[in-house]
Design an enzyme around this catalytic site. Sequence first.
Site, PDB file in Angstrom:
ATOM      1  N   PHE A 111      80.825 -55.737  82.295  1.00 49.98           N
ATOM      2  CA  PHE A 111      82.048 -55.223  82.938  1.00 49.98           C
ATOM      3  C   PHE A 111      82.394 -55.957  84.224  1.00 49.98           C
ATOM      4  O   PHE A 111      83.531 -55.915  84.684  1.00 49.98           O
ATOM      5  CB  PHE A 111      81.938 -53.714  83.186  1.00 49.98           C
ATOM      6  CG  PHE A 111      81.349 -53.312  84.517  1.00 49.98           C
ATOM      7  CD1 PHE A 111      79.980 -53.185  84.682  1.00 49.98           C
ATOM      8  CD2 PHE A 111      82.170 -53.059  85.600  1.00 49.98           C
ATOM      9  CE1 PHE A 111      79.434 -52.809  85.901  1.00 49.98           C
ATOM     10  CE2 PHE A 111      81.641 -52.681  86.829  1.00 49.98           C
ATOM     11  CZ  PHE A 111      80.267 -52.561  86.976  1.00 49.98           C
ATOM     12  N   LYS A 112      81.427 -56.660  84.813  1.00 53.01           N
ATOM     13  CA  LYS A 112      81.685 -57.362  86.072  1.00 53.01           C
ATOM     14  C   LYS A 112      82.821 -58.380  85.934  1.00 53.01           C
ATOM     15  O   LYS A 112      83.503 -58.687  86.908  1.00 53.01           O
ATOM     16  CB  LYS A 112      80.423 -58.089  86.551  1.00 53.01           C
ATOM     17  CG  LYS A 112      79.179 -57.228  86.721  1.00 53.01           C
ATOM     18  CD  LYS A 112      79.346 -56.146  87.747  1.00 53.01           C
ATOM     19  CE  LYS A 112      78.035 -55.555  88.252  1.00 53.01           C
ATOM     20  NZ  LYS A 112      77.204 -54.913  87.247  1.00 53.01           N
TER      21      LYS A 112
END
Length: 466
Positions: A111-112
């Site tokens: 998700f980064k």
Amino acid sequence: MKYISTRGQVEPKGFIDTVLMGLADDGGLMVPEHIPVIAPETLNEWKSLSYVDLFLTIFSYYTNDEIPADDLRDLATRSYANFRHPEVTPITKIDDSLYIMELFHGPTFAFKDVALQFMGEFYSYVSKKQNEIIHILGATSGDTGAAAIQGVRGKEGIKICILHPHEKVSRVQELQMTTVDDQNVLNLSVKGNFDDCQKIIKELFGDLAFKKEYHLRAINSINFLRILAQTVYYFYAYLHIDQGQHQLKKINFSVPSGNFGNIFSGFLAQKMGLPINKLIIATNENNILERFVQTGEYKPGDFRSTYSPSMDIQVASNFERYLYYFVGEDAAKVSEYMNILKSEGQIVMTGDDLAKVQSDFAAYGASNQECLDMILKYKGDHDYLLDPHTACGITAYEKYQGDDEICITLATAHPAKFDEAIILCEIEQEFPEEIKELFAKPQYQEVVEHDTAEIVRQLESFYALD
Ligand SMILES: *Cc1c(COP(=O)(O)O)cnc(C)c1O
């Protein structure tokens, strides 16, 4: 919109300056002076927006037009063009009460990427526009580093140095960071754990002369830009689940958490008026946040290595942002609490204070065994392969699911990044091409002691190169 520090000792700043500052100069974290509240009618109109348009709409409340609208659109469009799914963060329905929002379709499969692809574009833009030297320095439990490096590799005017804990990241995480051969990338593999790395970074950013001399910029979730970019998918999820059928149901989010950045983005979305019912903090055996919500005691414990290494964190940076809202935006009180944490090693909430924490969050820390059990269960029951972080999120969802509620669990990584756990479940997975090809590449990294002076020496020679 101006931005101020949770500790109250920084002059109000604009948006770009806030991003460039990263950690506030007084040691606090930057927050918006007022949180804009979106009316329900307006929210309703946002249903028809694409991901990028929703992103731009939300950002427009925060950026004070410091970046011309066309430029901002350009940056956002480029950031999300690298995602493998046209919806950027697609939602899968598992059953009538559970939806999974997949945040792992970006270049590094976690998700980064959602925030850091944009941050890379943003830094590159500011560097050109303002003729700024940008030296990104960050600590990672694995995914931030990979995403940040991918976001800025080869970009002119930017150098990036990432500290990761030596042999405490997954094989794929390590390869994603260290197989990059661009000259503007330095990987330091630090003998220690993530908290040691983060402490060194905080120390270097706290040395204002050093920070200024070397133009240090932050990519960790101490940076408000990341928090803001992550609020977008909370709105997107809420607006895009099939609401016809769920009109009367309350909507919860379960969020695999480590540094409290992702869940804080959810908290911010809620404060902006998104009607989130429960925010569920999901952790692993490093369960400081769970203990805090259950008992009121915020106290870093002993570090544990788990199957979900990106959440192997004891000192959650963004906790301070929550504290700020918890005490009614009183910077003096935040400073007091942070001093107590520093001198006594813990903060304790009791009585009404604890009740308030418990009305803001639910929390559960999955054991290693529960994590593996959950991966097996969802593979068997739903033919859906969870990564170990998402499995912690699902475990917490199952604990806190109430009647007439639906839960959107955030899938924070693709299972291929954490095959170590998947193998233990005796499940064989097919790796995506992008990951397969990493195994054949040479690696570039320096192994160093967890010693600030040694890391400073490494940085000085990296910055001297040109
Ligand atoms: C970083 C990370 C987390 C934790 O997110 P925070 O914002 O630090 O709470 C959870 N899962 C994965 C896969 C991550 O990379």
